[in-house]
Design a protein around this motif. Structure first.
Motif, PDB file in Angstrom:
ATOM      1  N   UNK A  36      -2.279  -4.726   6.804  1.00  0.00           N
ATOM      2  CA  UNK A  36      -1.934  -3.823   6.155  1.00  0.00           C
ATOM      3  C   UNK A  36      -3.289  -2.459   6.581  1.00  0.00           C
ATOM      4  N   UNK A  37      -2.173  -0.974   6.206  1.00  0.00           N
ATOM      5  CA  UNK A  37      -2.513  -0.187   7.011  1.00  0.00           C
ATOM      6  C   UNK A  37      -2.503   0.699   5.811  1.00  0.00           C
ATOM      7  N   UNK A  38      -3.876   1.275   5.788  1.00  0.00           N
ATOM      8  CA  UNK A  38      -4.721   2.276   4.377  1.00  0.00           C
ATOM      9  C   UNK A  38      -4.885   3.399   4.928  1.00  0.00           C
ATOM     10  N   UNK A  39      -3.757   4.356   5.745  1.00  0.00           N
ATOM     11  CA  UNK A  39      -3.732   5.316   5.912  1.00  0.00           C
ATOM     12  C   UNK A  39      -3.574   6.560   5.508  1.00  0.00           C
ATOM     13  N   UNK A  40      -4.251   7.871   4.626  1.00  0.00           N
ATOM     14  CA  UNK A  40      -3.873   8.995   3.753  1.00  0.00           C
ATOM     15  C   UNK A  40      -2.723   9.837   4.667  1.00  0.00           C
ATOM     16  N   UNK A  41      -3.179   9.813   6.072  1.00  0.00           N
ATOM     17  CA  UNK A  41      -2.398  11.188   7.361  1.00  0.00           C
ATOM     18  C   UNK A  41      -1.696  10.506   7.119  1.00  0.00           C
ATOM     19  N   UNK A  42      -0.309  11.190   7.451  1.00  0.00           N
ATOM     20  CA  UNK A  42       0.820  10.683   7.232  1.00  0.00           C
ATOM     21  C   UNK A  42       1.207  10.484   8.710  1.00  0.00           C
TER      22      UNK A  42
END
Length: 890
Positions: free
Chosen positions: A162-168
């Protein structure tokens, strides 16, 4: 933007994301200029101060970003003038958790960027319980090299991320590096929580085999978005800027601002229709409330509208509680919608099962699977070269597993390449090293796509890998050496009855014979005339000497009968009881003798697992680390627990490395070793090794299946192919091909060891009946004897004691075989003239004379008188006397 009679003019000011003081000043400046609403700022750190100022002057405050919940904040503390179009934190977190539950992920790794990520994923963390598989949480570093982190995840064997990263940009970099460390294979799955994932450039990742799932708030194909893009392009043309806007490039924040402005404009327009709305310049130093602000904020809160981001509904706190998310999956054409989520219906797939299956079939086309197996005939073995031909690739192998994969590949149209596992093991978990071995290890390391052989589906293996539907059902049984036939026994006819029964029969035979002899001497009815024509004999004789008694009982037990029979009630009772006894014993012996004569007598053997558990002479074992060993090790059944304790404590060890070693140990064990194995291989061995036999039935029920890496996308397709082969009867044909054809013939049903000796417990009742019958006959004989004594005492005018003494002495004198008639008249007296009181008694002189005659007759029994014996002369004299009396009477 123009809306029927009024114009919305934007005033844009820029503030630092973390400078609250400057943000407050900018907000006050805008309010002082007479704005009707404040949109933004776009961070949680600064939106709070803006919300406070707007709440004071009663100016609507609209935000469009994710905002963390304030600890300890209640509904009363929330600002009634602040509205947030971004999905509510709690509802969005529940959406991610529902997707995870629907995907049935048992274990996963969370890669997060900051603390806000854990707040967004709180529901995902809460669905995990102590009984579930472990969940790993790893924070993403500053980068730009994320390979060490990815390699650690790969080493752990985790395939769900599960990848929760705001920086695209970080997302693209992370996935690119994951591809470099081979973490973008078809068995890895990713869920990206960013709602702007659809705007990323996945051109280089489209052909990666990993499954990438994301959620979005925007439908690029929606009519509202197309109209908005058209309006945006028209607006740009006014400034002489000509360019096209792609629907896939529209970010969520842009769409939310568009919907926020439209919602505000609609509220102002509708309220202005009833009351003219004018803006007012307000000084933050001398705060006053804008008279229209509260009405506008409440109207926006209560209004339901549809925009680019879907349906807009606020709860009492001014948060967007109802919205719809699209579930998308990356394909060759980009992100493709496969379902939707909303708070009421949760996950709802728009893609049918048929479409999903077709997608998997399409991915299988011309794909080459690496199939790992182990050498174990008939499942897989090396092909023998007859003419020195050298085989390569799959041609060097043959067996059931190869034919099965070949049949499946023809249905699904894929290629395959077989490899042999180096350690030759099936796959077991070492609790000390916490590592798997064998075939399972190969799948976990992604060195193979499929594993096929006689691999049993177990709960422990199912937690590590996936299995298709079973292609073969089986159970644990016992392999043992056939019993050795014993030489025929010369006295085998004695086997139907045990030694105890024979001894008791002999004792009963002698006892009944003696009892019959004694009772016949006591019973008066068994004393009779020596000639049937003599109605008034001078003497009576008893034919029941010991010789005749023994002959009667012998003839009865042999079923032949006898030419003489007893006449007294007591002796007849004894005879009847003996005949009943003889009937039962003769029938039992005959029935059991037939079974003993027809069956094959073998040496001592075992017939079941219980027989193995009860003895200690024959050792037994299984494959070390296999499912059979695990079955006994983890069983709660008392018999199997005893067997496991015996196997574990045996020295030398009873465990073997493979089935061939176990088979050879049984063959060389001289019936001192039994091998516990699965019934399929057992059938194969008994077909080709004629000295081996299966003992008992199946101890359990299990199945073989094709193993795949966990969450393999091809499991459903391959299971469907196996089911089709089963329905077509090809699985049965394959088993017939590789199992049958041995040289051993099956034994005909019939002879078995079911017949057993009859013990005293089985026929003891017959002896009881015989005993009670003999006791009853003895009582009757005593009564008869006493009755006769009474009769003699009355007739002879003797005391009862004298009569008893005289009759008893006569009965015990076994040498006397004739008995004088007690009421015989004197030969010199007429029957009519002689009174009854004058009748001679055998206890007087006549009796003594008769006794002397009897003794004299006995003494002369074997002497010849003129060629006649004394007995013959006695019979002649009696006949002469009879005719003399007849003439005198005439």
């Amino acid at each position: 933007m123009y809306e029927s009679g009024f114009e919305l003019e934007p005033l844009i000011r820029y503030a630092s994301s973390y400078d609250s003081f400057k943000t407050e000043r900018i907000v006050c400046e805008l309010i002082n200029e007479g704005v009707a609403a404040i949109f933004g700022p776009g961070t949680t750190e600064t939106s709070g101060i803006a919300s406070s100022v707007c709440n004071t002057v009663e100016v609507p405050h609209i935000i469009t970003h994710w905002e963390r919940e304030k600890v300890g904040m209640t509904n009363e503390d929330s600002s009634p003038f602040t509205l947030n179009l971004y999905p509510d934190t709690n509802v969005l977190s529940r959406a991610y958790a529902d997707l995870l539950i629907d995907y049935t992920w048992k274990s996963y790794t969370i890669i997060y960027e900051d603390d806000d990520s854990l707040i967004r994923l709180k529901d995902i963390l809460q669905i995990h319980d102590p009984q579930s598989s472990p969940v790993t949480v790893r924070q993403l570093g500053d980068g730009p090299d994320y390979r060490p982190l990815l390699k650690q995840i790969q080493t752990s064997g985790e395939s769900h991320i599960i990848l929760d990263v705001s920086n695209l940009d970080k997302i693209i970099t992370l996935l690119r590096q994951a591809s470099e460390v081979k973490m973008m294979e078809e068995y890895q799955s990713y869920i990206i929580t960013s709602l702007d994932t659809h705007t990323l450039d996945f051109e280089e990742l489209k052909f990666m085999r990993a499954n990438i799932t994301a959620m979005r708030l925007i439908d690029p194909s929606s009519f509202d978005l197309m109209n908005a893009i058209h309006d945006w392009e028209l607006g740009e043309r006014q400034f002489q800027r000509m360019y096209r806007i792609a629907a896939e490039s529209v970010k969520t924040e842009t769409a939310l601002y568009h919907d926020a402005v439209r919602l505000f404009a609609a509220a102002v327009r509708e309220l202005d229709a009833t009351e003219e709305i004018e803006t007012e310049k307000i000084d933050c130093k001398q705060p006053q409330q804008w008279e229209h602000g509260k009405r506008i904020a409440e109207y926006m809160r209560l209004r339901t509208d549809n925009g680019i981001t879907g349906r807009i509904v606020f709860n009492d706190d001014g948060k967007r509680s109802h919205f719809q998310l699209e579930i998308t999956e990356l394909s060759k054409e980009g992100f493709k919608k496969i379902g939707t989520w909303d708070p009421e219906h949760h996950v709802n797939y728009t893609r049918t099962l048929g479409e999903a299956y077709e997608q998997v079939i399409e991915a299988l086309q011309n794909k080459t699977f690496i199939v790992v197996s182990r050498i174990a005939a008939p499942f897989l073995d090396y092909r023998k070269s007859e003419d020195g031909e050298v085989f390569e690739g799959n041609q060097r192998l043959q067996g059931y597993s190869l034919d099965l994969i070949d049949a499946i590949s023809k249905i699904l149209h894929f290629n395959y390449r077989f490899e042999i596992v180096p350690d030759g093991k099936y796959g077991s978990y070492n609790k000390v090293t916490k590592q798997w071995d064998g075939l399972v290890r190969h799948l976990l390391d992604r060195k193979a796509d499929l594993a096929i052989c006689d691999l049993t589906i177990t709960y422990e293996r199912r937690t590590a890998v996936d299995f298709t539907m079973p292609f073969m059902t089986l159970g644990i049984s016992i392999l043992f050496l056939k019993p050795v036939k014993q030489d025929p026994n010369l006295f085998s006819f004695l086997s139907p009855l045990s030694v105890d029964v024979w001894v008791f029969m002999l004792a009963a035979y002698l006892g009944v014979s003696i009892l019959l002899f004694v009772l016949s001497r006591m019973a008066p009815d068994d004393w009779e005339s020596s000639h049937p024509c003599n109605q008034e004999p001078e003497e009576l004789e008893n034919i029941w000497n010991m010789h005749n008694c023994i002959w009667l009982t012998m003839g009865s037990i042999m079923g032949q009968g006898c030419d003489i029979l007893p006449k007294a009630i007591s002796t007849r009772i004894v005879a009847c009881m003996w005949w009943f006894f003889a009937l039962i014993m003769l029938a039992s012996y005959t029935a059991n003798l037939a079974a003993f004569l027809t069956m094959e007598r073998m040496d001592a053997t075992i017939n079941s697992a219980e027989d193995l558990a009860k003895q200690s002479k024959i050792k037994y074992g299984a494959v070390k680390g296999g499912s059979t060993m695990k079955f006994f090790q983890e069983s709660n059944f008392s018999t199997y627990q005893r067997m496991w304790a015996a196997m574990e404590s045996s020295r030398p060890t009873v465990f073997v490395n493979n089935n061939d070693e176990g088979r050879d140990r049984v063959l060389k064990g001289k019936r001192q070793y039994a091998y516990l194995m699965e019934s399929t291989m057992l059938e194969y061995f008994t077909e080709r090794y004629c000295d081996l036999v299966q003992i008992g039935g199946l101890l359990d029920s299990k199945s073989y299946g094709i193993a795949l890496p966990l969450n393999s996308p091809y499991r459903t397709a391959i299971s469907g192919a196996v089911l089709k082969l089963q329905e077509d009867g090809k699985l049965s044909a394959l088993k017939e091909k590789w199992w049958k054809g041995g040289m051993c013939k099956k034994p005909e049903s019939g002879g078995s060891d079911d017949a057993a000796e009859l013990g005293i417990d089985a026929v003891g009742g017959v002896f009881v009946v015989l005993g009670f019958g003999c006791l009853f006959a003895l009582i009757v004989a005593i009564l008869e004897f006493l009755w006769n004594v009474k009769k003699v005492a009355v007739e002879q005018k003797l005391t009862p004691w004298e009569a008893l003494r005289s009759e008893l002495l006569f009965a015990v004198n076994i040498w006397i075989i004739t008995k004088p008639v007690c009421n015989r008249l004197s030969e010199s007296e007429s029957p009519k003239s002689t009174p009854r009181s004058q009748k001679s008694s055998r206890y007087g002189s006549e009796a003594q004379s008769s006794k002397e005659k009897s003794v004299h007759s006995v003494n002369l029994n074997n002497e010849k008188v003129n060629g006649f014996t004394s007995r013959s002369l006695s019979h002649l004299n009696r006949i002469g006397n009879f005719f003399t009396r007849k003439n005198n009477s005439d």
